[in-house]
Design a protein around this motif. Structure first.
Motif, PDB file in Angstrom:
ATOM      1  N   LEU A 120      24.040   6.796  54.829  1.00 44.24           N
ATOM      2  CA  LEU A 120      24.112   8.009  55.633  1.00 44.24           C
ATOM      3  C   LEU A 120      23.187   9.016  54.972  1.00 44.24           C
ATOM      4  CD1 LEU A 120      27.946   8.218  56.330  1.00 44.24           C
ATOM      5  CD2 LEU A 120      26.146   7.829  58.021  1.00 44.24           C
ATOM      6  N   GLY A 121      22.013   9.199  55.543  1.00 50.83           N
ATOM      7  CA  GLY A 121      21.003  10.008  54.875  1.00 50.83           C
ATOM      8  C   GLY A 121      20.591   9.339  53.581  1.00 50.83           C
ATOM      9  N   ALA A 122      20.719  10.059  52.477  1.00 48.11           N
ATOM     10  CA  ALA A 122      20.343   9.518  51.165  1.00 48.11           C
ATOM     11  C   ALA A 122      21.517   8.897  50.423  1.00 48.11           C
ATOM     12  CB  ALA A 122      19.735  10.636  50.307  1.00 48.11           C
ATOM     13  N   TRP A 123      22.686   8.871  51.051  1.00 51.09           N
ATOM     14  CA  TRP A 123      23.915   8.413  50.390  1.00 51.09           C
ATOM     15  C   TRP A 123      24.205   6.957  50.725  1.00 51.09           C
ATOM     16  CZ3 TRP A 123      29.363   9.396  52.615  1.00 51.09           C
ATOM     17  CH2 TRP A 123      30.349   8.909  51.723  1.00 51.09           C
ATOM     18  N   GLY A 124      24.187   6.101  49.721  1.00 51.74           N
ATOM     19  CA  GLY A 124      24.620   4.717  49.887  1.00 51.74           C
ATOM     20  C   GLY A 124      26.136   4.672  49.827  1.00 51.74           C
ATOM     21  N   PHE A 125      26.768   4.797  50.980  1.00 53.75           N
ATOM     22  CA  PHE A 125      28.213   5.059  51.011  1.00 53.75           C
ATOM     23  C   PHE A 125      29.064   3.860  50.604  1.00 53.75           C
ATOM     24  CE2 PHE A 125      26.923   3.771  55.274  1.00 53.75           C
ATOM     25  CZ  PHE A 125      27.807   2.750  55.541  1.00 53.75           C
ATOM     26  N   ASP A 126      28.481   2.654  50.554  1.00 54.82           N
ATOM     27  CA  ASP A 126      29.285   1.498  50.128  1.00 54.82           C
ATOM     28  C   ASP A 126      29.027   1.125  48.675  1.00 54.82           C
ATOM     29  OD1 ASP A 126      26.694   0.463  50.616  1.00 54.82           O
ATOM     30  OD2 ASP A 126      27.518  -1.544  50.955  1.00 54.82           O
ATOM     31  N   ASN A 127      28.276   1.944  47.967  1.00 55.51           N
ATOM     32  CA  ASN A 127      27.957   1.686  46.563  1.00 55.51           C
ATOM     33  C   ASN A 127      29.063   2.279  45.674  1.00 55.51           C
ATOM     34  OD1 ASN A 127      26.877   1.623  43.935  1.00 55.51           O
ATOM     35  ND2 ASN A 127      24.786   1.882  44.687  1.00 55.51           N
ATOM     36  N   PRO A 128      29.723   1.454  44.853  1.00 57.25           N
ATOM     37  CA  PRO A 128      30.797   1.979  44.005  1.00 57.25           C
ATOM     38  C   PRO A 128      30.352   3.116  43.092  1.00 57.25           C
ATOM     39  CG  PRO A 128      30.784  -0.417  43.960  1.00 57.25           C
ATOM     40  CD  PRO A 128      29.546   0.001  44.690  1.00 57.25           C
ATOM     41  N   GLU A 129      29.065   3.166  42.764  1.00 54.00           N
ATOM     42  CA  GLU A 129      28.574   4.239  41.893  1.00 54.00           C
ATOM     43  C   GLU A 129      28.709   5.604  42.539  1.00 54.00           C
ATOM     44  OE1 GLU A 129      24.643   3.592  40.356  1.00 54.00           O
ATOM     45  OE2 GLU A 129      24.935   1.417  40.279  1.00 54.00           O
ATOM     46  N   PHE A 130      28.760   5.643  43.871  1.00 54.12           N
ATOM     47  CA  PHE A 130      28.730   6.921  44.587  1.00 54.12           C
ATOM     48  C   PHE A 130      29.995   7.161  45.402  1.00 54.12           C
ATOM     49  CE2 PHE A 130      24.183   5.329  44.687  1.00 54.12           C
ATOM     50  CZ  PHE A 130      23.844   5.954  43.493  1.00 54.12           C
ATOM     51  N   VAL A 131      31.088   6.489  45.039  1.00 52.28           N
ATOM     52  CA  VAL A 131      32.299   6.589  45.829  1.00 52.28           C
ATOM     53  C   VAL A 131      32.916   7.988  45.763  1.00 52.28           C
ATOM     54  CG1 VAL A 131      33.829   5.797  43.969  1.00 52.28           C
ATOM     55  CG2 VAL A 131      34.467   5.396  46.362  1.00 52.28           C
ATOM     56  N   ALA A 132      32.642   8.740  44.694  1.00 52.28           N
ATOM     57  CA  ALA A 132      33.218  10.086  44.570  1.00 52.28           C
ATOM     58  C   ALA A 132      32.754  11.009  45.691  1.00 52.28           C
ATOM     59  CB  ALA A 132      32.860  10.693  43.222  1.00 52.28           C
ATOM     60  N   GLU A 133      31.630  10.680  46.324  1.00 48.91           N
ATOM     61  CA  GLU A 133      31.104  11.514  47.408  1.00 48.91           C
ATOM     62  C   GLU A 133      32.089  11.624  48.565  1.00 48.91           C
ATOM     63  OE1 GLU A 133      28.323  13.815  49.645  1.00 48.91           O
ATOM     64  OE2 GLU A 133      28.452  13.318  47.509  1.00 48.91           O
ATOM     65  N   TYR A 134      32.941  10.631  48.727  1.00 50.97           N
ATOM     66  CA  TYR A 134      33.916  10.684  49.819  1.00 50.97           C
ATOM     67  C   TYR A 134      34.814  11.914  49.710  1.00 50.97           C
ATOM     68  CZ  TYR A 134      32.909   6.015  51.714  1.00 50.97           C
ATOM     69  OH  TYR A 134      32.306   4.931  52.298  1.00 50.97           O
ATOM     70  N   GLU A 135      35.061  12.373  48.493  1.00 54.88           N
ATOM     71  CA  GLU A 135      35.948  13.522  48.305  1.00 54.88           C
ATOM     72  C   GLU A 135      35.387  14.790  48.932  1.00 54.88           C
ATOM     73  OE1 GLU A 135      36.662  13.893  44.131  1.00 54.88           O
ATOM     74  OE2 GLU A 135      37.336  11.810  43.918  1.00 54.88           O
ATOM     75  N   ASP A 136      34.066  14.856  49.095  1.00 53.64           N
ATOM     76  CA  ASP A 136      33.421  16.045  49.649  1.00 53.64           C
ATOM     77  C   ASP A 136      33.032  15.872  51.114  1.00 53.64           C
ATOM     78  OD1 ASP A 136      33.530  17.488  47.244  1.00 53.64           O
ATOM     79  OD2 ASP A 136      31.766  16.439  46.491  1.00 53.64           O
ATOM     80  N   ARG A 137      33.485  14.802  51.728  1.00 53.77           N
ATOM     81  CA  ARG A 137      33.115  14.512  53.111  1.00 53.77           C
ATOM     82  C   ARG A 137      34.310  14.633  54.041  1.00 53.77           C
ATOM     83  NH1 ARG A 137      27.528  12.719  54.165  1.00 53.77           N
ATOM     84  NH2 ARG A 137      26.606  12.729  52.067  1.00 53.77           N
ATOM     85  N   ASP A 138      34.045  15.090  55.249  1.00 50.79           N
ATOM     86  CA  ASP A 138      35.030  15.056  56.321  1.00 50.79           C
ATOM     87  C   ASP A 138      34.994  13.656  56.924  1.00 50.79           C
ATOM     88  OD1 ASP A 138      36.746  16.139  58.554  1.00 50.79           O
ATOM     89  OD2 ASP A 138      34.943  15.576  59.680  1.00 50.79           O
ATOM     90  N   LEU A 139      36.100  12.914  56.799  1.00 49.11           N
ATOM     91  CA  LEU A 139      36.093  11.514  57.203  1.00 49.11           C
ATOM     92  C   LEU A 139      35.791  11.333  58.685  1.00 49.11           C
ATOM     93  CD1 LEU A 139      38.951   9.548  55.402  1.00 49.11           C
ATOM     94  CD2 LEU A 139      36.482   9.249  55.201  1.00 49.11           C
ATOM     95  N   ALA A 140      36.357  12.173  59.517  1.00 46.09           N
ATOM     96  CA  ALA A 140      36.109  12.029  60.948  1.00 46.09           C
ATOM     97  C   ALA A 140      34.625  12.221  61.251  1.00 46.09           C
ATOM     98  CB  ALA A 140      36.956  13.032  61.735  1.00 46.09           C
ATOM     99  N   GLY A 141      34.018  13.249  60.636  1.00 49.35           N
ATOM    100  CA  GLY A 141      32.593  13.483  60.839  1.00 49.35           C
ATOM    101  C   GLY A 141      31.745  12.369  60.260  1.00 49.35           C
ATOM    102  N   LEU A 142      32.164  11.864  59.110  1.00 51.31           N
ATOM    103  CA  LEU A 142      31.442  10.756  58.479  1.00 51.31           C
ATOM    104  C   LEU A 142      31.392   9.557  59.426  1.00 51.31           C
ATOM    105  CD1 LEU A 142      32.176   9.459  54.879  1.00 51.31           C
ATOM    106  CD2 LEU A 142      31.964   7.878  56.771  1.00 51.31           C
ATOM    107  N   TYR A 143      32.530   9.189  59.992  1.00 50.46           N
ATOM    108  CA  TYR A 143      32.563   8.031  60.885  1.00 50.46           C
ATOM    109  C   TYR A 143      31.785   8.285  62.168  1.00 50.46           C
ATOM    110  CZ  TYR A 143      35.625   4.898  58.270  1.00 50.46           C
ATOM    111  OH  TYR A 143      36.134   4.022  57.334  1.00 50.46           O
ATOM    112  N   ARG A 144      31.819   9.509  62.680  1.00 52.03           N
ATOM    113  CA  ARG A 144      31.017   9.798  63.868  1.00 52.03           C
ATOM    114  C   ARG A 144      29.530   9.605  63.572  1.00 52.03           C
ATOM    115  NH1 ARG A 144      34.984  13.921  64.641  1.00 52.03           N
ATOM    116  NH2 ARG A 144      33.655  15.478  63.610  1.00 52.03           N
TER     117      ARG A 144
END
Length: 266
Positions: A120-144
């Motif tokens: 999603l943009g520059a974020w590799g959202f399935d990479n365990p190294e970057f999983v903390a990014e989920y804490e700053d994301r709105d899940l509904a918006g992320l999935y949309r």
């Protein structure tokens, strides 16, 4: 005792090789594992080369593509008459890279091209190294946003199927709405693509295959077929929990298909 669905007619069509930089074992070992599991065949779908700036540590380089093709062709020859081996790619959909992907896909004759969204943009959202990014994301918006990219992948005309449909749930962050998922399934059906039924989700924190049971049923209701895949990154993962996958698909009337020469086979 519940009978196990036979695997002798089925394929594992989502497999990687060490060229992607994060898999172990040699391709011939994957083929031997498929043979030992009683599968009819397999299709290698390693992570395809992308522009040098994109996700470089997690995929083969462009100058390794010919080596990949030659290696798979060698496995085809070695297992001829015992196991059918096909040549495919897992290709990324990332807006702006479509011309590059099209050139790579035109360089060789592929059996199957699996289209996946990993960024999603520059974020590799399935990479365990970057999983903390989920804490700053709105899940509904992320999935949309994610499913909008899935729709783009389906409409691009580049791919035969969509990989691990609900991948953002990998670490347990489930879609709170599902509306965008239903719309994406409508587009996948409209475009005539299949879905990767990916058993790797059972190896991840979410402990659920991709797609979820609800999305699997919704896809089957739309007439979308499924391609079985373990997403194996080691020979031991080939055919992972395929009996359970076949039961889940059978429960919803899901059709299982493979691809050869980019043509669907029932």
């Amino acid at each position: 005792m519940t009978s196990r669905p036979p695997l002798s007619k089925h394929w594992d069509s989502h497999l990687h090789t060490p060229l992607c930089g994060h898999a172990s074992g040699q391709p011939r070992e994957y083929a031997q594992a498929a043979l030992d599991a009683g599968l009819a065949g397999l299709c290698f779908t390693d992570h395809m080369p992308m522009p040098a700036w994109y996700d470089a540590p997690w995929r083969m380089r462009l100058d390794q593509l010919a080596e990949y093709v030659d290696t798979v062709r060698g496995v085809q020859a070695e297992f001829a008459g015992r196991l059918e081996v096909r040549l495919g790619l897992e290709a990324d959909f990332h807006p702006g890279t479509e011309r590059f992907v099209e050139r790579v896909l035109g360089a060789h004759e592929w059996d199957y091209v699996l289209g996946s969204v990993h960024y999603l943009g520059a974020w590799g959202f399935d990479n365990p190294e970057f999983v903390a990014e989920y804490e700053d994301r709105d899940l509904a918006g992320l999935y949309r946003d994610y499913y909008a990219l899935v729709e783009g992948a389906a409409r691009s005309g580049l791919f035969d199927s969509i990989g691990h449909l609900d991948l953002p749930k990998k670490f347990g962050h489930r879609d709170p709405e599902n509306g965008a998922a239903w719309r994406a399934l409508d587009v996948v059906a409209e475009c005539g693509l299949a879905l990767d039924f990916n058993t790797a989700g059972w190896r991840k924190p979410v402990a659920e295959a991709y797609p979820s049971p609800g999305l699997t049923r919704a896809a089957a209701e739309r007439g979308i077929p499924f391609v079985l895949g373990s997403d194996a990154h080691s020979p031991q993962e080939v055919g992972f929990r395929f009996s359970e996958a076949l039961r889940q698909l059978g429960d919803v009337g899901g059709q299982v298909v493979t691809y050869a020469g980019r043509v669907r086979r029932g």
